[in-house]
Write an enzyme that holds these catalytic residues in place. Sequence first.
Site, mmCIF file in Angstrom:
data_model
loop_
_atom_site.group_PDB
_atom_site.id
_atom_site.type_symbol
_atom_site.label_atom_id
_atom_site.label_comp_id
_atom_site.label_asym_id
_atom_site.label_seq_id
_atom_site.Cartn_x
_atom_site.Cartn_y
_atom_site.Cartn_z
ATOM 1 N N ASP A 106 7.994 -9.811 -2.710
ATOM 2 C CA ASP A 106 7.216 -11.040 -2.596
ATOM 3 C C ASP A 106 5.760 -10.659 -2.331
ATOM 4 O O ASP A 106 5.340 -10.527 -1.186
ATOM 5 C CB ASP A 106 7.795 -11.909 -1.469
ATOM 6 C CG ASP A 106 7.110 -13.270 -1.364
ATOM 7 O OD1 ASP A 106 6.145 -13.513 -2.116
ATOM 8 O OD2 ASP A 106 7.539 -14.083 -0.528
ATOM 9 N N HIS A 107 4.999 -10.481 -3.408
ATOM 10 C CA HIS A 107 3.620 -9.977 -3.321
ATOM 11 C C HIS A 107 2.638 -10.948 -3.953
ATOM 12 O O HIS A 107 3.005 -11.771 -4.804
ATOM 13 C CB HIS A 107 3.509 -8.639 -4.046
ATOM 14 C CG HIS A 107 3.798 -7.460 -3.186
ATOM 15 N ND1 HIS A 107 3.076 -6.287 -3.257
ATOM 16 C CD2 HIS A 107 4.729 -7.256 -2.235
ATOM 17 C CE1 HIS A 107 3.558 -5.411 -2.391
ATOM 18 N NE2 HIS A 107 4.569 -5.987 -1.757
ATOM 19 N N GLY B 228 4.424 -8.250 7.153
ATOM 20 C CA GLY B 228 3.438 -8.355 6.090
ATOM 21 C C GLY B 228 2.601 -7.122 5.843
ATOM 22 O O GLY B 228 2.635 -6.146 6.591
ATOM 23 N N GLU B 229 1.828 -7.203 4.771
ATOM 24 C CA GLU B 229 0.878 -6.169 4.381
ATOM 25 C C GLU B 229 -0.469 -6.825 4.111
ATOM 26 O O GLU B 229 -0.538 -7.902 3.520
ATOM 27 C CB GLU B 229 1.338 -5.456 3.102
ATOM 28 C CG GLU B 229 2.680 -4.775 3.190
ATOM 29 C CD GLU B 229 3.113 -4.268 1.825
ATOM 30 O OE1 GLU B 229 2.435 -3.392 1.275
ATOM 31 O OE2 GLU B 229 4.119 -4.774 1.305
ATOM 32 N N GLY C 263 9.493 0.371 13.509
ATOM 33 C CA GLY C 263 9.251 0.995 14.800
ATOM 34 C C GLY C 263 9.995 0.262 15.901
ATOM 35 O O GLY C 263 10.704 -0.720 15.646
#
Length: 321
Positions: A37-38, A106-107, A174
Site C-alpha cells: 500500500d504505497h 509507515g514510511e 523492534g
Amino acid sequence: MVRIGYTMMTEQAGPRALVDHVVGAEAAGFDFSVISDHFFPWLAEQGHSPYAWSVLGAAAQATERIPLMSYVTCPTYRYHPAVVAQKAATVQLLSEGRFRLGLGSGENLNEHVTGQGWPSPRERLERLEEAVVVIRRLLAGETVDHDGPHFRVDNATLWDVPEQAPGIGIAVSGPRSCALAGRYADLLVATEAERGLLDDFDRNGGAGKPRVGQVPVCYDPDRDAAVARAHEQFRWSLGGWRVNAELRGPAGFAQATETVGPEDVAKAIPCGSDVEEFAEAIRPYTDLGFTEMALVQIGGGHQQPFLDWARTELLPALRDL
C-alpha cells in the site's frame, strides 16, 4: 505446514495487471495473498503505484478462494483511522470474510505527501496504537467519539459492518512495535527473521498467534537476467527498514543504493530457477515458527512465468519444508 502466499506488488504493476496476477496466484494454488500500500515506488525503475484499496475491491470480486491482506497500511498520515476501518469493513464484505488488515507505522516515502511532516519513531508508534484502538472499536460496530493526543473522531459509525471483523496484523521491527503488536494484533507481520522480534511479541501477549513473513524472489530460467532485474528493481531492500522508513522518495533510494552491486543483491535474494535456493530463503523464517510466508516475484512483467513455475515446482517443494 507453512502457508505460502503471493504478493501483489503495487510498485511494479498497474491495477488491472495486479488483479490478473492474483487471479493467477489463486489458480496456481497459493494459500493467501497480500498487497503493498504505497503512494510511491521505492525506485523509479519499478514504475507504478496504484491505489491498493481499489485493487483489493477488484481482487475480491475477481477471485473466489484466496485470502487477501494489506501488507501493510499506515493508518496515521495519508489515511485517518476511521477511514481505514471503513475500507477494511468494505473489503471484508466484498471478499466474504477473506480479508485481513495489516497495519504499520509507515514510511516517509508514502506518508509525507499530506504535508504533516515525519516525526520520530516513538511518535509514529504512539499514533499507530491510538489508531488501532479506534479501528477496532469501529469494526466492532461501536459509535466512536474520540479526542486523543493525535486523532479526533466525531460520532463515527460504520453502517456496513461484517459479521466477522477482519483480523488485524501489525508490522514489527523492534521492541516497542513488538509490544504493541502483542497487545493489539491478531497476528504479527515481519520482513526480518529475527528471534528477538518473536520473543518480544510472545512476551507481550502474542504467544500462539500467527506470524506472517515476506521474502523477495526473482524467478527466471536465465539466472543472469534474474540477477540484473533484481538489482534494477529491488536493490533498495538491502538498506533495512530503519533506514528505508526515513527516505523521502525514489531519488533518495537510488542515491542510498549507488554502491549496491548485482552480486550484493544475488547474495540476499534468490535468483534463477533453483528450487532449493528459493526454499533456503524462507527456511530462516520457518525455523523460527513463522506460519505464513508471502513471496514477492520481482518484475511486473514476469509474473505469469513465475506463477506457472510455482504451480508445478516451487509450491510442492516449499510445502515439504
